[in-house]
Design a protein around this motif. Sequence first.
Motif, PDB file in Angstrom:
ATOM      1  N   VAL A 187      14.292  70.557   1.617  1.00 32.38           N
ATOM      2  CA  VAL A 187      13.099  70.242   0.823  1.00 32.38           C
ATOM      3  C   VAL A 187      13.039  68.717   0.751  1.00 32.38           C
ATOM      4  O   VAL A 187      14.072  68.055   0.864  1.00 32.38           O
ATOM      5  N   LEU A 188      11.843  68.163   0.570  1.00 32.66           N
ATOM      6  CA  LEU A 188      11.749  66.709   0.362  1.00 32.66           C
ATOM      7  C   LEU A 188      11.205  66.421  -1.030  1.00 32.66           C
ATOM      8  O   LEU A 188      10.367  67.178  -1.553  1.00 32.66           O
ATOM      9  N   THR A 189      11.685  65.327  -1.630  1.00 33.46           N
ATOM     10  CA  THR A 189      11.183  64.941  -2.945  1.00 33.46           C
ATOM     11  C   THR A 189      11.211  63.426  -3.101  1.00 33.46           C
ATOM     12  O   THR A 189      11.924  62.722  -2.375  1.00 33.46           O
ATOM     13  N   PHE A 190      10.385  62.951  -4.042  1.00 29.80           N
ATOM     14  CA  PHE A 190      10.372  61.514  -4.363  1.00 29.80           C
ATOM     15  C   PHE A 190       9.913  61.373  -5.805  1.00 29.80           C
ATOM     16  O   PHE A 190       9.445  62.338  -6.427  1.00 29.80           O
ATOM     17  N   HIS A 191      10.063  60.193  -6.362  1.00 29.55           N
ATOM     18  CA  HIS A 191       9.463  59.890  -7.667  1.00 29.55           C
ATOM     19  C   HIS A 191       8.780  58.539  -7.543  1.00 29.55           C
ATOM     20  O   HIS A 191       9.428  57.545  -7.256  1.00 29.55           O
ATOM     21  N   PRO A 192       7.462  58.503  -7.743  1.00 30.13           N
ATOM     22  CA  PRO A 192       6.729  57.261  -7.474  1.00 30.13           C
ATOM     23  C   PRO A 192       6.892  56.199  -8.567  1.00 30.13           C
ATOM     24  O   PRO A 192       6.356  55.109  -8.431  1.00 30.13           O
ATOM     25  N   GLY A 221       9.463  73.205   4.130  1.00 33.24           N
ATOM     26  CA  GLY A 221       8.539  74.180   3.545  1.00 33.24           C
ATOM     27  C   GLY A 221       8.034  73.774   2.177  1.00 33.24           C
ATOM     28  O   GLY A 221       7.025  74.297   1.695  1.00 33.24           O
ATOM     29  N   LYS A 222       8.753  72.859   1.509  1.00 30.28           N
ATOM     30  CA  LYS A 222       8.348  72.447   0.154  1.00 30.28           C
ATOM     31  C   LYS A 222       8.463  70.940   0.010  1.00 30.28           C
ATOM     32  O   LYS A 222       9.425  70.332   0.500  1.00 30.28           O
ATOM     33  N   LEU A 223       7.487  70.375  -0.672  1.00 27.89           N
ATOM     34  CA  LEU A 223       7.495  68.933  -0.961  1.00 27.89           C
ATOM     35  C   LEU A 223       7.258  68.757  -2.461  1.00 27.89           C
ATOM     36  O   LEU A 223       6.225  69.199  -2.987  1.00 27.89           O
ATOM     37  N   ASN A 224       8.226  68.158  -3.144  1.00 24.98           N
ATOM     38  CA  ASN A 224       8.096  67.920  -4.582  1.00 24.98           C
ATOM     39  C   ASN A 224       7.676  66.464  -4.793  1.00 24.98           C
ATOM     40  O   ASN A 224       8.410  65.551  -4.420  1.00 24.98           O
ATOM     41  N   VAL A 225       6.505  66.280  -5.390  1.00 26.12           N
ATOM     42  CA  VAL A 225       5.953  64.921  -5.531  1.00 26.12           C
ATOM     43  C   VAL A 225       6.406  64.239  -6.820  1.00 26.12           C
ATOM     44  O   VAL A 225       5.893  63.170  -7.173  1.00 26.12           O
ATOM     45  N   GLY A 226       7.365  64.852  -7.521  1.00 28.14           N
ATOM     46  CA  GLY A 226       7.982  64.187  -8.665  1.00 28.14           C
ATOM     47  C   GLY A 226       7.116  64.172  -9.904  1.00 28.14           C
ATOM     48  O   GLY A 226       6.200  64.980 -10.080  1.00 28.14           O
ATOM     49  N   GLY A 227       7.451  63.219 -10.782  1.00 30.37           N
ATOM     50  CA  GLY A 227       6.652  62.991 -11.995  1.00 30.37           C
ATOM     51  C   GLY A 227       5.777  61.782 -11.742  1.00 30.37           C
ATOM     52  O   GLY A 227       5.253  61.617 -10.642  1.00 30.37           O
ATOM     53  N   GLY A 228       5.648  60.956 -12.762  1.00 29.57           N
ATOM     54  CA  GLY A 228       4.876  59.729 -12.602  1.00 29.57           C
ATOM     55  C   GLY A 228       3.429  59.846 -13.021  1.00 29.57           C
ATOM     56  O   GLY A 228       2.712  58.847 -13.074  1.00 29.57           O
ATOM     57  N   PHE A 229       2.982  61.076 -13.329  1.00 31.44           N
ATOM     58  CA  PHE A 229       1.587  61.251 -13.740  1.00 31.44           C
ATOM     59  C   PHE A 229       1.370  60.533 -15.074  1.00 31.44           C
ATOM     60  O   PHE A 229       2.174  60.662 -15.994  1.00 31.44           O
ATOM     61  N   PRO A 230       0.289  59.785 -15.172  1.00 29.65           N
ATOM     62  CA  PRO A 230       0.137  58.894 -16.320  1.00 29.65           C
ATOM     63  C   PRO A 230      -0.481  59.566 -17.547  1.00 29.65           C
ATOM     64  O   PRO A 230      -1.170  60.574 -17.441  1.00 29.65           O
ATOM     65  N   ALA A 231      -0.192  58.984 -18.698  1.00 22.86           N
ATOM     66  CA  ALA A 231      -0.897  59.328 -19.938  1.00 22.86           C
ATOM     67  C   ALA A 231      -1.731  58.104 -20.316  1.00 22.86           C
ATOM     68  O   ALA A 231      -1.535  57.015 -19.773  1.00 22.86           O
ATOM     69  N   ASP A 232      -2.645  58.294 -21.245  1.00 21.62           N
ATOM     70  CA  ASP A 232      -3.535  57.219 -21.683  1.00 21.62           C
ATOM     71  C   ASP A 232      -2.889  56.400 -22.794  1.00 21.62           C
ATOM     72  O   ASP A 232      -2.545  56.959 -23.841  1.00 21.62           O
ATOM     73  N   TYR A 233      -2.709  55.106 -22.581  1.00 24.16           N
ATOM     74  CA  TYR A 233      -2.218  54.206 -23.632  1.00 24.16           C
ATOM     75  C   TYR A 233      -3.247  53.097 -23.805  1.00 24.16           C
ATOM     76  O   TYR A 233      -4.006  52.807 -22.866  1.00 24.16           O
ATOM     77  N   PRO A 234      -3.245  52.429 -24.959  1.00 21.93           N
ATOM     78  CA  PRO A 234      -4.259  51.388 -25.183  1.00 21.93           C
ATOM     79  C   PRO A 234      -4.257  50.300 -24.100  1.00 21.93           C
ATOM     80  O   PRO A 234      -5.308  49.793 -23.737  1.00 21.93           O
ATOM     81  N   LEU A 235      -3.073  49.951 -23.570  1.00 22.17           N
ATOM     82  CA  LEU A 235      -3.014  48.878 -22.580  1.00 22.17           C
ATOM     83  C   LEU A 235      -2.838  49.424 -21.162  1.00 22.17           C
ATOM     84  O   LEU A 235      -2.594  48.679 -20.226  1.00 22.17           O
ATOM     85  N   SER A 236      -2.895  50.720 -20.982  1.00 22.01           N
ATOM     86  CA  SER A 236      -2.697  51.327 -19.670  1.00 22.01           C
ATOM     87  C   SER A 236      -3.607  52.543 -19.558  1.00 22.01           C
ATOM     88  O   SER A 236      -3.272  53.634 -19.994  1.00 22.01           O
ATOM     89  N   LYS A 237      -4.797  52.303 -19.020  1.00 24.57           N
ATOM     90  CA  LYS A 237      -5.807  53.378 -18.932  1.00 24.57           C
ATOM     91  C   LYS A 237      -5.892  53.857 -17.485  1.00 24.57           C
ATOM     92  O   LYS A 237      -6.521  53.212 -16.650  1.00 24.57           O
TER      93      LYS A 237
END
Length: 394
Positions: A187-192, A221-237
Amino acid sequence: MAATALNIVPPPAHTDALSVSQALLPEEALFCFSPAALQDRLKLFTDGFPGTVSFAVKSNPAKDVVQVLAAAGLQHWDVASVHEMALVHGVSPKARFHYHNPVKSRREISDAYHVYGCRRFAVDCREEVQKIADVIGRDTTVELAVRFVLPRERTSSAHDFSTKFGAPEHIAVELLQDADRRGYIPVLTFHPGSQSRDPQVYVRHIEAAHRIAKLAGVHVGKLNVGGGFPADYPLSKPMPLASFFTTISEAATRFFGNGTEPELECEPGRGLVATSMSLLTRVKLVCTDGDDIFINDGVYGGLMEFMQVPELQPPYRLIRDGKVLSGETKSWKVFGPTCDPLDVLPHRLDLPAVIQDGDFIEFGTLGAYSIATSTLFNGYGSHTIVPVDTVYTG
Ligand SMILES: *Cc1c(COP(=O)(O)O)cnc(C)c1O
């Protein structure tokens, strides 16, 4: 709200932090947690992500959080340790684990495999593959997820994950071949990087995953794209999650070919849980000579990540008598409760000029890397969680 969730998770007794502050007059800092907010966010992921969604337990290992996710049907869990497996297993005995910490002791590999039935292990180094082979032996149901890393791009995320883990591409090629040769499922995986700003960072990694698989001559057969998905912060939209999902799906098809793309997986921490908790703190002293205020939690408690990454400043508001206090503001230097001079927030906060001791400050969007890293330094740092209907997110 899912009916199954209600069977396990009782409805909150409080509406929000305003009512909590009035009903409990809490002397110690506490976390307000909205099960409904977490369920809604999980639904965004499970409806929108083109593959399997798991939860990165390390971002918030509170039992309340695990219970809500398990009750909502989550089956896969990204864990960093055997302790996290024990925690999740206690709530959800059928949980399936991805042990995606690339460094595990022999004892941890053995416990994960034999006690918790873990069949997925991340690796980023030859010696780790050998350790797993020594401990487990041949098992064609075991998946080895080769974690690769690309050269760092300075602007791609708020929190760089590339300096500690991940094999460079040419090593990843060898690890993939090694896993395959030993009869494991490759399997392949990364964390951006955490709080990724731009979906293109996933595209570059998916392109590299295709390159690695091709050079290795191994079917992935499987690729895990990790976490890294953003949430909304006042200084990071960030851009909306949906644009991340579409971009990832299109990239997998573009690079691997329509119909031959690997099954996708993701393992969000922050992006899933951040907006479901807030931290309710109380003002202990207002010292007008220095524009200083002292509150009952700080960088050794739920606000540690704010000190490490000032861009992740949480939204905040002042509460008195169960109401939000507005009006003319002043810029305050905000100290935490410990005797350590480091225990001060990295930016001043704009709060009403009339602030006084006994008032409450609620910090929103603190569901990720808050309760998990809160210490008991100086006897502060409560981990109390109070369920509420809604939490403040700015
Ligand atoms: C920390 C971590 C995650 C979660 O990262 P977020 O940026 O919080 O989404 C996912 N996978 C692995 C392997 C991690 O180490």
